[in-house]
Design a protein around this motif. Structure first.
Motif, PDB file in Angstrom:
ATOM      1  N   LEU A 126       2.777  -4.043   3.667  1.00 33.41           N
ATOM      2  CA  LEU A 126       3.708  -2.927   3.627  1.00 33.41           C
ATOM      3  C   LEU A 126       2.911  -1.655   3.362  1.00 33.41           C
ATOM      4  CD1 LEU A 126       6.619  -1.643   3.222  1.00 33.41           C
ATOM      5  CD2 LEU A 126       6.249  -2.092   0.781  1.00 33.41           C
ATOM      6  N   VAL A 127       3.157  -0.612   4.174  1.00 35.49           N
ATOM      7  CA  VAL A 127       2.552   0.706   3.923  1.00 35.49           C
ATOM      8  C   VAL A 127       3.692   1.702   3.793  1.00 35.49           C
ATOM      9  CG1 VAL A 127       0.938   2.477   4.693  1.00 35.49           C
ATOM     10  CG2 VAL A 127       0.499   0.077   5.264  1.00 35.49           C
ATOM     11  N   VAL A 128       3.919   2.178   2.587  1.00 30.80           N
ATOM     12  CA  VAL A 128       4.996   3.131   2.323  1.00 30.80           C
ATOM     13  C   VAL A 128       4.387   4.501   2.060  1.00 30.80           C
ATOM     14  CG1 VAL A 128       5.048   2.525  -0.126  1.00 30.80           C
ATOM     15  CG2 VAL A 128       7.054   3.563   0.902  1.00 30.80           C
ATOM     16  N   ASP A 129       5.032   5.553   2.540  1.00 33.85           N
ATOM     17  CA  ASP A 129       4.467   6.890   2.322  1.00 33.85           C
ATOM     18  C   ASP A 129       5.554   7.880   1.961  1.00 33.85           C
ATOM     19  OD1 ASP A 129       4.914   9.135   4.621  1.00 33.85           O
ATOM     20  OD2 ASP A 129       5.107   7.136   5.497  1.00 33.85           O
ATOM     21  N   GLY A 130       5.146   8.925   1.242  1.00 31.19           N
ATOM     22  CA  GLY A 130       6.069   9.987   0.869  1.00 31.19           C
ATOM     23  C   GLY A 130       5.685  10.603  -0.466  1.00 31.19           C
ATOM     24  N   VAL A 144       0.858  -1.184   0.000  1.00 27.84           N
ATOM     25  CA  VAL A 144       0.000   0.000   0.000  1.00 27.84           C
ATOM     26  C   VAL A 144       0.894   1.235   0.000  1.00 27.84           C
ATOM     27  CG1 VAL A 144      -1.764   1.290   1.288  1.00 27.84           C
ATOM     28  CG2 VAL A 144      -1.801  -1.227   1.272  1.00 27.84           C
ATOM     29  N   ALA A 145       0.511   2.255  -0.753  1.00 22.64           N
ATOM     30  CA  ALA A 145       1.272   3.507  -0.774  1.00 22.64           C
ATOM     31  C   ALA A 145       0.367   4.678  -0.452  1.00 22.64           C
ATOM     32  CB  ALA A 145       1.929   3.725  -2.137  1.00 22.64           C
ATOM     33  N   VAL A 146       0.880   5.606   0.350  1.00 23.12           N
ATOM     34  CA  VAL A 146       0.204   6.873   0.619  1.00 23.12           C
ATOM     35  C   VAL A 146       1.109   7.964   0.064  1.00 23.12           C
ATOM     36  CG1 VAL A 146      -0.835   8.384   2.338  1.00 23.12           C
ATOM     37  CG2 VAL A 146      -0.837   5.900   2.707  1.00 23.12           C
ATOM     38  N   ASP A 147       0.696   8.551  -1.049  1.00 25.62           N
ATOM     39  CA  ASP A 147       1.507   9.492  -1.812  1.00 25.62           C
ATOM     40  C   ASP A 147       1.073  10.922  -1.527  1.00 25.62           C
ATOM     41  OD1 ASP A 147       3.184  10.278  -4.270  1.00 25.62           O
ATOM     42  OD2 ASP A 147       1.189  10.968  -4.864  1.00 25.62           O
ATOM     43  N   GLY A 148       2.036  11.828  -1.428  1.00 24.48           N
ATOM     44  CA  GLY A 148       1.696  13.228  -1.252  1.00 24.48           C
ATOM     45  C   GLY A 148       2.881  14.038  -0.774  1.00 24.48           C
ATOM     46  N   ALA A 149       2.771  15.337  -0.901  1.00 23.24           N
ATOM     47  CA  ALA A 149       3.823  16.249  -0.450  1.00 23.24           C
ATOM     48  C   ALA A 149       3.977  16.169   1.072  1.00 23.24           C
ATOM     49  CB  ALA A 149       3.477  17.678  -0.863  1.00 23.24           C
ATOM     50  N   PRO A 150       5.140  16.540   1.610  1.00 18.67           N
ATOM     51  CA  PRO A 150       5.300  16.534   3.064  1.00 18.67           C
ATOM     52  C   PRO A 150       4.221  17.320   3.796  1.00 18.67           C
ATOM     53  CG  PRO A 150       7.427  16.807   2.012  1.00 18.67           C
ATOM     54  CD  PRO A 150       6.411  16.865   0.915  1.00 18.67           C
ATOM     55  N   ARG A 175       1.147  15.487   5.092  1.00 18.35           N
ATOM     56  CA  ARG A 175       1.279  14.619   6.268  1.00 18.35           C
ATOM     57  C   ARG A 175       0.881  13.176   5.956  1.00 18.35           C
ATOM     58  NH1 ARG A 175      -1.339  18.590  10.929  1.00 18.35           N
ATOM     59  NH2 ARG A 175       0.168  20.302  10.685  1.00 18.35           N
ATOM     60  N   THR A 176       1.479  12.650   4.910  1.00 19.51           N
ATOM     61  CA  THR A 176       1.146  11.285   4.506  1.00 19.51           C
ATOM     62  C   THR A 176       1.497  10.264   5.578  1.00 19.51           C
ATOM     63  OG1 THR A 176       3.297  11.128   3.386  1.00 19.51           O
ATOM     64  CG2 THR A 176       1.397  11.800   2.056  1.00 19.51           C
ATOM     65  N   GLY A 177       2.526  10.556   6.366  1.00 22.01           N
ATOM     66  CA  GLY A 177       2.920   9.621   7.405  1.00 22.01           C
ATOM     67  C   GLY A 177       1.830   9.397   8.435  1.00 22.01           C
ATOM     68  N   VAL A 192       1.886  -5.432   9.951  1.00 25.61           N
ATOM     69  CA  VAL A 192       2.087  -4.264   9.092  1.00 25.61           C
ATOM     70  C   VAL A 192       3.468  -3.677   9.348  1.00 25.61           C
ATOM     71  CG1 VAL A 192       1.171  -2.030   8.357  1.00 25.61           C
ATOM     72  CG2 VAL A 192      -0.391  -3.767   9.264  1.00 25.61           C
ATOM     73  N   LEU A 193       4.121  -3.267   8.269  1.00 27.27           N
ATOM     74  CA  LEU A 193       5.374  -2.531   8.368  1.00 27.27           C
ATOM     75  C   LEU A 193       5.205  -1.216   7.613  1.00 27.27           C
ATOM     76  CD1 LEU A 193       8.359  -2.373   9.162  1.00 27.27           C
ATOM     77  CD2 LEU A 193       8.908  -3.531   7.010  1.00 27.27           C
ATOM     78  N   THR A 194       5.427  -0.091   8.310  1.00 29.64           N
ATOM     79  CA  THR A 194       5.364   1.218   7.654  1.00 29.64           C
ATOM     80  C   THR A 194       6.775   1.665   7.294  1.00 29.64           C
ATOM     81  OG1 THR A 194       5.419   2.356   9.797  1.00 29.64           O
ATOM     82  CG2 THR A 194       3.241   1.918   8.834  1.00 29.64           C
ATOM     83  N   VAL A 195       6.916   2.192   6.077  1.00 29.68           N
ATOM     84  CA  VAL A 195       8.220   2.637   5.589  1.00 29.68           C
ATOM     85  C   VAL A 195       8.064   4.023   4.969  1.00 29.68           C
ATOM     86  CG1 VAL A 195      10.096   2.217   3.954  1.00 29.68           C
ATOM     87  CG2 VAL A 195       9.045   0.289   5.167  1.00 29.68           C
ATOM     88  N   PRO A 196       8.525   5.085   5.637  1.00 34.38           N
ATOM     89  CA  PRO A 196       8.507   6.417   5.027  1.00 34.38           C
ATOM     90  C   PRO A 196       9.702   6.588   4.084  1.00 34.38           C
ATOM     91  CG  PRO A 196       9.238   6.553   7.306  1.00 34.38           C
ATOM     92  CD  PRO A 196       8.952   5.105   7.041  1.00 34.38           C
ATOM     93  N   THR A 197       9.456   7.196   2.943  1.00 33.49           N
ATOM     94  CA  THR A 197      10.557   7.381   1.991  1.00 33.49           C
ATOM     95  C   THR A 197      11.565   8.407   2.475  1.00 33.49           C
ATOM     96  OG1 THR A 197       9.328   9.031   0.710  1.00 33.49           O
ATOM     97  CG2 THR A 197       9.112   6.733   0.032  1.00 33.49           C
ATOM     98  N   SER A 198      11.248   9.150   3.524  1.00 26.27           N
ATOM     99  CA  SER A 198      12.225  10.084   4.092  1.00 26.27           C
ATOM    100  C   SER A 198      13.444   9.354   4.634  1.00 26.27           C
ATOM    101  CB  SER A 198      11.577  10.915   5.209  1.00 26.27           C
ATOM    102  OG  SER A 198      11.043  10.066   6.217  1.00 26.27           O
ATOM    103  N   GLY A 199      13.332   8.050   4.850  1.00 30.58           N
ATOM    104  CA  GLY A 199      14.466   7.240   5.271  1.00 30.58           C
ATOM    105  C   GLY A 199      15.266   6.677   4.113  1.00 30.58           C
ATOM    106  N   PHE A 200      14.884   7.054   2.905  1.00 32.85           N
ATOM    107  CA  PHE A 200      15.573   6.550   1.715  1.00 32.85           C
ATOM    108  C   PHE A 200      16.048   7.705   0.838  1.00 32.85           C
ATOM    109  CE2 PHE A 200      13.617   2.785   3.232  1.00 32.85           C
ATOM    110  CZ  PHE A 200      14.407   1.739   2.774  1.00 32.85           C
TER     111      PHE A 200
END
Length: 214
Positions: free
Chosen positions: A139-143, A33-39, A42-44, A61-69
């Motif tokens: 997986l829930v990734v956001d950014g 799952v992805a939650v897309d949007g500008a910082p 507040r997608t996180g 569930v594992l959440t992964v913010p793209t701010s860590g990549f």
């Protein structure tokens, strides 16, 4: 596009219920799952709400913010610290996301995911331990800029801010990045690619496009 008012809690629950009923498109055991949007969107926060709702339904569930990549500073700032095109194209290490997050969750994968990769403050690898997401996990990734890279997503949510709201909710020191989001809208059309669109101009009263359950 017709949007209907909803609360953040109801939105997260509706998305969790929908995700819980999905079968992974690649036939594997993990849902992405992805939650897309500008910082500023507040997608996180929405990602964590969805994760909690899914855990309440018994899913791992594992959440992964793209701010860590993020990529190293020498690459991010090659054209200066306030270059919108570099921000859109070169700040986020999509190769590491593919390798460390999505590849382990492919059919036959190990389920061994790296939750973050680069510390932008210390400008070095985080050395975080790998996390194991069991089969049946989500997986829930956001950014930002998530919908332009053909990640293997089973459910994509785009949190949209109008240009005016995006400017208001972006700190003055970060407004140099606004052209990157305008370009993303023009080139990627995330609202058309996403399965669900959430309008968040009013941070307390979101509206959403609903779910296509056909």
């Amino acid at each position: 596009m017709r949007l209907e008012p909803i609360t953040w809690d109801r939105l997260a629950e509706a998305l969790a219920v929908h995700a819980d009923a999905l079968e992974p498109a690649d036939g594997g055991p993990w849902l992405k799952v992805a939650v897309d949007g500008a910082p500023a969107a507040r997608t996180g926060e929405l990602a964590e709400r969805i994760a909690e709702a899914l855990r309440g339904r018994g899913r791992s569930v594992l959440t992964v913010p793209t701010s860590g990549f993020l990529r190293p500073a020498s690459l991010r700032y090659e054209h200066g610290k306030e270059d919108p095109d570099s921000y859109a194209d070169g700040w986020f290490d999509t190769g590491a996301l593919w390798r460390e997050v999505f590849a382990p969750l492919e059919t036959g994968g190990s389920g061994r995911v790296l939750p973050d990769f680069w510390d932008p403050v210390k400008d070095r690898a985080t050395r975080s331990p790998y996390r194991h997401l069991p089969e049946g996990g989500v997986l829930v990734v956001d950014g930002p800029f998530l919908l332009g890279h053909w990640f293997p997503l089973d459910l994509s949510v785009h949190v949209r801010l109008s240009p005016g709201a995006l400017r208001r909710r972006t700190g003055e020191s970060e407004r140099w990045a606004l052209p990157a989001f305008a370009r993303y809208e023009d080139e990627v059309s995330p609202a058309e690619r996403a399965d669900v669109v959430v309008r968040a101009d009013n941070e307390f009263h979101p509206a959403w496009s609903g779910l296509d359950t056909a």
